[in-house]
Design an enzyme around this catalytic site. Structure first.
Site, mmCIF file in Angstrom:
data_model
loop_
_atom_site.group_PDB
_atom_site.id
_atom_site.type_symbol
_atom_site.label_atom_id
_atom_site.label_comp_id
_atom_site.label_asym_id
_atom_site.label_seq_id
_atom_site.Cartn_x
_atom_site.Cartn_y
_atom_site.Cartn_z
ATOM 1 N N ARG A 1 -71.128 -95.124 -3.069
ATOM 2 C CA ARG A 1 -72.119 -94.087 -2.752
ATOM 3 C C ARG A 1 -73.392 -94.713 -2.204
ATOM 4 O O ARG A 1 -73.728 -95.841 -2.556
ATOM 5 C CB ARG A 1 -72.445 -93.283 -4.013
ATOM 6 C CG ARG A 1 -71.365 -92.289 -4.363
ATOM 7 C CD ARG A 1 -71.768 -91.491 -5.596
ATOM 8 N NE ARG A 1 -70.897 -90.349 -5.750
ATOM 9 C CZ ARG A 1 -71.146 -89.141 -5.247
ATOM 10 N NH1 ARG A 1 -72.260 -88.913 -4.573
ATOM 11 N NH2 ARG A 1 -70.298 -88.157 -5.418
ATOM 12 N N HIS B 1 -58.347 -84.835 -6.516
ATOM 13 C CA HIS B 1 -59.567 -84.318 -7.148
ATOM 14 C C HIS B 1 -59.211 -83.362 -8.281
ATOM 15 O O HIS B 1 -58.573 -82.344 -8.067
ATOM 16 C CB HIS B 1 -60.522 -83.608 -6.172
ATOM 17 C CG HIS B 1 -61.946 -83.770 -6.609
ATOM 18 N ND1 HIS B 1 -62.465 -83.080 -7.668
ATOM 19 C CD2 HIS B 1 -62.938 -84.578 -6.169
ATOM 20 C CE1 HIS B 1 -63.723 -83.450 -7.852
ATOM 21 N NE2 HIS B 1 -64.040 -84.362 -6.959
ATOM 22 N N GLU C 1 -56.854 -85.924 3.178
ATOM 23 C CA GLU C 1 -56.657 -85.793 1.735
ATOM 24 C C GLU C 1 -57.027 -84.361 1.392
ATOM 25 O O GLU C 1 -58.166 -83.927 1.586
ATOM 26 C CB GLU C 1 -57.553 -86.776 0.962
ATOM 27 C CG GLU C 1 -57.328 -86.657 -0.549
ATOM 28 C CD GLU C 1 -58.184 -87.628 -1.358
ATOM 29 O OE1 GLU C 1 -58.512 -88.720 -0.877
ATOM 30 O OE2 GLU C 1 -58.527 -87.248 -2.508
ATOM 31 N N THR D 1 -67.741 -85.526 -5.865
ATOM 32 C CA THR D 1 -67.598 -84.886 -4.555
ATOM 33 C C THR D 1 -67.283 -83.407 -4.767
ATOM 34 O O THR D 1 -66.323 -83.075 -5.459
ATOM 35 C CB THR D 1 -66.448 -85.562 -3.767
ATOM 36 O OG1 THR D 1 -66.580 -86.971 -3.910
ATOM 37 C CG2 THR D 1 -66.504 -85.187 -2.313
ATOM 38 N N HIS E 1 -65.440 -95.293 -4.565
ATOM 39 C CA HIS E 1 -66.391 -94.553 -3.732
ATOM 40 C C HIS E 1 -67.707 -95.322 -3.760
ATOM 41 O O HIS E 1 -68.376 -95.380 -4.787
ATOM 42 C CB HIS E 1 -66.567 -93.143 -4.319
ATOM 43 C CG HIS E 1 -67.437 -92.254 -3.482
ATOM 44 N ND1 HIS E 1 -67.596 -90.916 -3.757
ATOM 45 C CD2 HIS E 1 -68.185 -92.492 -2.379
ATOM 46 C CE1 HIS E 1 -68.409 -90.371 -2.871
ATOM 47 N NE2 HIS E 1 -68.785 -91.305 -2.028
ATOM 48 N N GLU F 1 -63.634 -94.950 -0.333
ATOM 49 C CA GLU F 1 -64.129 -93.587 -0.141
ATOM 50 C C GLU F 1 -65.615 -93.689 0.206
ATOM 51 O O GLU F 1 -66.345 -94.479 -0.409
ATOM 52 C CB GLU F 1 -63.928 -92.856 -1.465
ATOM 53 C CG GLU F 1 -63.979 -91.369 -1.367
ATOM 54 C CD GLU F 1 -63.843 -90.754 -2.747
ATOM 55 O OE1 GLU F 1 -62.933 -91.147 -3.505
ATOM 56 O OE2 GLU F 1 -64.665 -89.874 -3.047
ATOM 57 N N ASN G 1 -58.506 -94.127 -8.874
ATOM 58 C CA ASN G 1 -59.937 -94.265 -8.599
ATOM 59 C C ASN G 1 -60.602 -94.877 -9.844
ATOM 60 O O ASN G 1 -60.538 -94.309 -10.935
ATOM 61 C CB ASN G 1 -60.504 -92.870 -8.292
ATOM 62 C CG ASN G 1 -61.983 -92.913 -7.994
ATOM 63 O OD1 ASN G 1 -62.737 -93.587 -8.692
ATOM 64 N ND2 ASN G 1 -62.408 -92.177 -6.988
ATOM 65 N N ARG H 1 -74.633 -95.396 -7.477
ATOM 66 C CA ARG H 1 -74.740 -95.014 -8.896
ATOM 67 C C ARG H 1 -73.637 -95.631 -9.764
ATOM 68 O O ARG H 1 -73.791 -95.774 -10.952
ATOM 69 C CB ARG H 1 -74.746 -93.498 -9.057
ATOM 70 C CG ARG H 1 -73.424 -92.853 -8.754
ATOM 71 C CD ARG H 1 -73.413 -91.401 -9.158
ATOM 72 N NE ARG H 1 -74.188 -90.596 -8.228
ATOM 73 C CZ ARG H 1 -73.944 -89.303 -8.022
ATOM 74 N NH1 ARG H 1 -73.005 -88.689 -8.694
ATOM 75 N NH2 ARG H 1 -74.654 -88.619 -7.159
ATOM 76 N N HIS I 1 -65.167 -94.644 -12.492
ATOM 77 C CA HIS I 1 -65.730 -94.372 -13.826
ATOM 78 C C HIS I 1 -65.889 -95.621 -14.683
ATOM 79 O O HIS I 1 -66.687 -95.641 -15.605
ATOM 80 C CB HIS I 1 -64.874 -93.348 -14.572
ATOM 81 C CG HIS I 1 -65.139 -91.943 -14.101
ATOM 82 N ND1 HIS I 1 -66.129 -91.629 -13.210
ATOM 83 C CD2 HIS I 1 -64.547 -90.774 -14.430
ATOM 84 C CE1 HIS I 1 -66.132 -90.336 -12.994
ATOM 85 N NE2 HIS I 1 -65.176 -89.783 -13.723
HETATM 86 N N1 PXP Z 1 -60.394 -87.835 -4.068
HETATM 87 C C1 PXP Z 1 -61.711 -87.795 -3.693
HETATM 88 C C2 PXP Z 1 -62.015 -87.677 -2.246
HETATM 89 C C3 PXP Z 1 -62.738 -87.886 -4.645
HETATM 90 O O1 PXP Z 1 -64.015 -87.829 -4.253
HETATM 91 C C4 PXP Z 1 -62.400 -88.045 -6.010
HETATM 92 C C5 PXP Z 1 -63.482 -88.218 -7.023
HETATM 93 O O2 PXP Z 1 -64.146 -89.406 -6.837
HETATM 94 C C6 PXP Z 1 -61.032 -88.084 -6.343
HETATM 95 C C7 PXP Z 1 -60.063 -87.957 -5.367
HETATM 96 C C8 PXP Z 1 -60.584 -88.265 -7.756
HETATM 97 O O3 PXP Z 1 -60.960 -87.158 -8.491
HETATM 98 P P1 PXP Z 1 -60.836 -87.194 -10.064
HETATM 99 O O4 PXP Z 1 -61.770 -88.257 -10.557
HETATM 100 O O5 PXP Z 1 -61.230 -85.817 -10.466
HETATM 101 O O6 PXP Z 1 -59.404 -87.517 -10.367
#
Ligand code: PXP
Length: 389
Positions: free
Chosen positions: A197, A343, A303, A253, A195, A222, A159, A201, A162
């Site tokens: 949003r 997550h 997931e 999330t 993601h 996402e 992901n 953001r 960031h």
């Molecule tokens: N899976 C989902 C559905 C999420 O919302 C997120 C965070 O955006 C992640 C995985 C990844 O989580 P992390 O950034 O804590 O690794």
């Protein structure tokens, strides 16, 4: 010779590994205790199977597999040792393999198993219990063919939200999540997650549009099930979407989707996505009620939310949460769902989750980006991959 094999698809692409098909057919006869019987397997293209589909079933267009049993009704006397004919369209199998993200030969195996069970009298169209019985048998045979529940190594999807968060903090054009995604893929990631949003953001529409063109592995979008974002996804056609609950004020999330509480709405969204050829994953807590609901609304994937496991304050709590995830992944897998997880996973807590054979893919963002600041993105991804082996 128990398998009468003919490849009428020869000379066209994709090329079929004929010994593989013969081997699978042989194993199926053996598992059914029918090693002495004869089974005819014919590989064709879409045009040929469409003709057969029209002639024998009155349906137009191609299909994936047709099973002609010789052990039913009037044909029994003529059948001798011959169980029946399986006709498979390699072109349809290849298309379906692409959608499912599996190899053509795995798809051919699945179709062989499906058709073979029809020859043995299984019929998923008869009733729900019959469909369930056939589905279980299919799963058992497919597991038998590989000896494993997961054929390949677990995959890492990174992901890159960031990277966009940092860019937006300055309101300029760098760092670019599109470039980051390419680096992650070069380091061995097999998927990219962003993601989009509603408040934009971090990830912007421009990012997702560019990623659609540049991601070479799999782009997983996402998103919340909001009208505007749904329309965007339908137009963009990512390789898959993951539906998550979205609250404006949350930092990330927070919990899983309440699928059981909004079955009708989600069923509608999934149906629209399926029509556009986009598989849907539902981000859910490790909870049986949500798994069963996900299966009912037609999701392809779930997931499993690993947040509570990752945030556990004691070893005891972590163990409890791990057991919940393991049981949930097992239940989802058995229900025919494909299973991802994510997550809060990091360099300490990921190995144990990665060892669960029911899980195909982990979605990890924060920990990789945090480490990348110090060691570089390439190394951060490679170190995570090494922990998942
Ligand atoms: N899976 C989902 C559905 C999420 O919302 C997120 C965070 O955006 C992640 C995985 C990844 O989580 P992390 O950034 O804590 O690794």
């Amino acid at each position: 010779m128990p398998i009468l094999f003919r490849n009428d698809f020869q000379g066209r692409l994709p090329r079929v590994n004929e010994p593989h098909v013969l081997k699978t057919a042989g194993i199926l006869l053996e598992r059914a205790g029918m090693s002495g019987a004869e089974l005819s397997v014919v590989l064709v293209g879409d045009r040929e199977i469409a003709e057969l589909n029209k002639t024998w079933r009155g349906r137009s267009g191609p299909t994936n597999v047709l099973a002609f049993s010789l052990t039913e009704g009037e044909d029994v006397a003529m059948a001798g040792n011959l169980l029946g004919d399986l006709v498979i369209s390699v072109e349809t199998a290849a298309r379906e393999a692409r959608i499912d993200g599996i190899s053509v030969h795995r798809r051919l195996d699945i179709l062989l198993v499906h058709g073979f069970l029809h020859l043995l009298g299984y019929d998923h169209e008869k009733s729900d219990p019959e469909a369930e019985r056939m589905f279980r048998k299919e799963k058992e045979l497919l597991q038998d063919l590989t000896g494993k529940r997961r054929e390949e190594m677990i995959r890492l999807a990174v992901n890159v939200d960031h990277v966009a968060t940092l860019r937006e903090a300055r309101g300029i054009s760098e760092p670019d999540p599109v470039l980051a995604a390419g680096l992650c893929e070069l380091a061995g990631a097999e998927g990219i997650v962003v993601h989009l949003r509603e408040d934009r953001r971090h990830i912007q529409d421009r990012d997702v549009r560019l990623l659609r063109q540049t991601v070479k592995t799999k782009l997983n979008l996402e998103m919340g099930a909001a009208k505007e974002i749904i329309e965007f996804a339908l137009e963009l056609k990512p390789d898959m979407v993951t539906l998550v609950p979205e609250k404006r004020k949350e930092l990330t999330t927070e919990g899983g989707l309440n699928v059981a509480g909004q079955k009708k709405k989600l069923k509608g969204v999934i149906a629209r996505m399926s029509k556009a050829g986009i598989p849907v994953s539902l981000f859910i807590d490790p909870d049986s009620k949500q798994i069963q609901a996900s299966s009912k609304v037609g999701a392809t994937f779930v997931e499993i939310h690993t947040g509570r496991y990752s945030d556990a304050a004691s070893e005891e709590e972590m163990e409890q949460e791990f057991q919940l995830i393991a049981a949930a992944a097992e239940e989802a897998y058995e229900a025919g769902l494909r299973v991802n997880a994510g997550h809060g996973l990091n360099y300490v807590n990921t190995s144990r989750i990665a060892a669960l054979e029911t899980i195909e893919e982990l979605s990890i963002g924060h920990a990789i980006m945090a480490r990348a600041i110090f060691v570089g993105l390439d190394q951060a991804v490679r170190e995570m991959l090494a922990l998942m082996m």
